[in-house]
Enzyme design. Structure first.
Site, short mmCIF file in Angstrom:
data_model
loop_
_atom_site.label_atom_id
_atom_site.label_comp_id
_atom_site.label_asym_id
_atom_site.label_seq_id
_atom_site.Cartn_x
_atom_site.Cartn_y
_atom_site.Cartn_z
N GLU A 182 1.01 -1.30 -0.11
CA GLU A 182 -0.14 -0.04 -0.05
C GLU A 182 0.76 1.37 -0.06
O GLU A 182 0.60 2.10 0.72
CB GLU A 182 -0.82 -0.29 1.02
N GLU A 257 -6.88 -7.28 -0.95
CA GLU A 257 -7.53 -7.00 0.41
C GLU A 257 -8.72 -6.74 0.44
O GLU A 257 -9.23 -5.69 -0.32
CB GLU A 257 -6.78 -6.33 1.22
#
Length: 608
Positions: A182, A257
């Site tokens: 991320e 995710e």
């Protein structure tokens, strides 16, 4: 001898065939819209679970549960602070044996998505970074700074030695490997991402590499040429659109995710989301041929001092609780929930023709353990270790202590009342005057001062400081030093000449107990023993206690805190025995002489 040879020869042939079978290599490639496993379309139905949050003895059982829900893949981070807790000292033993975790997954017929970047977030202490990187002069995490890259490279090469041979193209079961994590939520330096890619390749990760980012940050966090996976969205059209936009108009499509619920932090409501809010979305994603990784399939427990914390501008410091139940399909103990069965029903609809799911293993036995007597104690102000002395308070990092507690002590001339101010308290403090508690200060509540009345004469001022978890997300990753990080003032004057006693509680076997009654109100360690008629999972009931940490049979099970929402501490059946169980409780505020365990968790009770 001839008979022995005739018997052994077939066995040797079978053994060689078995070894060769295990070394069978596969191909895993990207097509325009699908993944190709051995040149055939393959849809990953994956669930995240972390080797560090599950007792090693239970890894295989959790993987069987994954198979029973319909998963064909599991995802896991690799945690730098677990694998290299002190600089240059790597550990791959016990629960840190990530390679064994991956191998067991292969034995259970599961593929693996590996996420070994130094930064993991994961509601984990310091986002996975070892505490010691803060002691490296000039080091800047998640950057091109040379010192950081040097330490990063040493770490990833060590990981590569153990895990690169387990990629599918080398006969293993690791399908893809994620670089960074991320990153678009933190920065946008494509050169830095390219350095990541280069280091991974040099470490032996020569299969498929990918990045993952929330949709809003993906443009900043992807690296051209690598598959850009997306987090946090599940509208099939949007998923495909954003990945195509950043991948030359192509797929395949991967939600790295997908969140079936959320995590908890101390003092806030337990997060739960009904399965019904997700089943339709899961069905639409699978129907669209999109691969998915549920974060989390099974959360488990963040044991020891490994929880992280969140902190942003104009928001409070938010340390996470020890339970990582996550309202996931598998609960903290590894049992199937209603969400598990709802997701299983959805996945069944999308199985290849002729394939059936294995039966769901039976729910594990849970037991109650009433009235465990705590018969010996160690008030922490007695038998202290040798101190380190300094004019000004030293941080945990200055003391080369990763986690736990530090006791700060100085002498003050008494006979007056004033405000005691701890500038830069990180994170929770118990203030004691001549061994008696005068008050507590809590960073969560922006508390840094209290009024203290000192008796006449020379007074011993003790401040016990707990590291409640380093920040794991956002721009404050390098503002993570712990302890007393600024000046300590009393009645406007700076207090100096400190003695610091390290209390990491990393080896409770060295503590010196007494059976004498402890009537002080200072923090205390209590110990007891108990036997069981049968072993099973259980949950220590801490509703009447204050705040502290618990060990059973040497295993640090995590923190408890009356503020909630977590009111129980999970004890895995794998770490219990019928005779001679030992329990140790570090209680900071409100000790008792007995403790009990119940057969279900309490994760949703808040107290003021």
């Amino acid at each position: 001898m001839y008979k022995i040879k005739y018997i052994l020869a077939p066995l040797l042939i079978l053994a060689m065939l078995s070894v060769n079978a295990q070394k069978t290599t596969h191909t895993f490639k990207l097509a325009d819209s699908v993944f190709l496993l051995d040149d055939k379309p393959f849809q990953m139905i994956s669930g995240e679970m972390h080797y560090t949050r599950i007792p090693r003895e239970a890894w295989r059982a959790r993987m069987k549960m994954a198979k029973a829900m319909g998963l064909n893949t599991i995802g896991t981070y690799v945690f730098w602070n677990i694998q290299e807790p002190q600089k240059g000292k790597f550990d791959f033993s016990g629960n840190a044996d990530v390679a064994e975790f991956v191998k067991i997954a292969q034995e259970e017929g599961l593929w693996v998505i590996l996420r070994p970047s130094p930064y993991v977030c994961a509601e984990w202490e310091f986002g996975g970074y070892p505490y010691w990187v803060q002691n490296e002069k000039g080091l800047i995490v998640r950057s091109k700074e040379s010192h950081y890259l040097k330490e990063y490279e040493a770490y990833i090469k060590e990981i590569g030695k153990r895990l690169a041979p387990l990629q599918v193209n080398h006969g293993g079961n690791i399908l893809m490997v994620q670089i960074e994590n991320e990153y678009g939520s933190y920065g946008a330096d494509k050169e830095y991402l390219a350095i990541n890619q280069k280091m991974f390749k040099e470490a032996g990760f020569d299969g498929l590499l990918y990045t993952c980012d929330p949709a809003a940050d993906l443009a900043k966090g992807y690296l051209p040429g690598l598959l850009p996976a997306v987090n946090g969205i599940d509208n099939p059209a949007k998923v495909k659109d954003i990945i195509r936009k950043h991948h030359d108009g192509k797929g395949p499509f991967y939600i790295a995710e997908w969140y079936p619920a959320w995590f908890d932090w101390w003092g806030t409501q337990h997060h739960t989301v009904p399965a019904a809010q997700y089943t339709g979305r899961l069905d639409s994603v699978l129907r669209a041929g999109i691969s998915i990784n549920m974060y989390m399939f099974h959360g488990g427990t963040t044991r020891g001092f490994m929880n992280g914390a969140n902190f942003k501008d104009n928001t409070p410091y938010e340390p996470q609780i020890s339970s990582y139940d996550y309202d996931a399909p598998l609960d903290e103990a590894g049992n199937a929930t209603a969400k598990f069965f709802a997701f299983r029903d959805v996945i069944k609809k999308h199985l290849p023709a002729g394939q059936a799911l294995p039966d769901v293993p039976a729910k594990k036995t849970a037991i109650t353990v009433p009235n465990i007597k705590l018969t010996s104690s160690w008030p922490i102000l007695t038998n202290l270790p040798a101190p380190k002395n300094s004019l000004k308070p030293l941080t945990f990092e200055d003391l080369h202590q990763p986690y736990g507690f530090v006791l700060y002590r100085t002498k003050v001339q008494g006979g007056k009342t004033g405000t005691l101010r701890l500038n830069g308290l990180r994170d929770f403090a118990i203030v004691m005057v001549n061994g008696s508690r005068a008050g507590t200060l809590d960073r969560r509540l922006n508390q840094d001062s209290l009024t203290v009345s000192l008796p006449k004469g020379q007074v011993t001022l003790d401040i016990l400081v707990e590291n409640l978890g380093r920040i794991n997300f956002g721009k404050y990753l390098l503002q993570n030093k712990k302890g007393l990080t600024g000046k300590v003032l009393f009645a406007g004057s700076e207090l100096q000449h400190w003695s610091m006693y390290g209390l990491p509680f990393d080896n409770i076997n060295t503590l010196k107990y007494s059976t004498a009654s402890n009537k002080t109100n200072q923090p205390v360690v209590l110990k007891g023993h108990f036997d069981l008629n049968k072993v099973g999972d259980t949950y220590l009931d801490m509703q009447d206690w204050g705040k502290g940490v618990i060990w059973v049979n040497g295993h640090n099970l995590g923190r408890y805190w009356r503020v909630g929402p977590q009111q129980t501490v999970y004890v895995p059946v794998e770490w219990l025995k019928k005779k001679g169980n030992e329990i140790v409780v570090l209680e900071l505020l409100q000790p008792h002489k007995t403790i009990s365990a119940i057969d279900k968790p309490i994760l949703d009770k808040l107290n003021n």
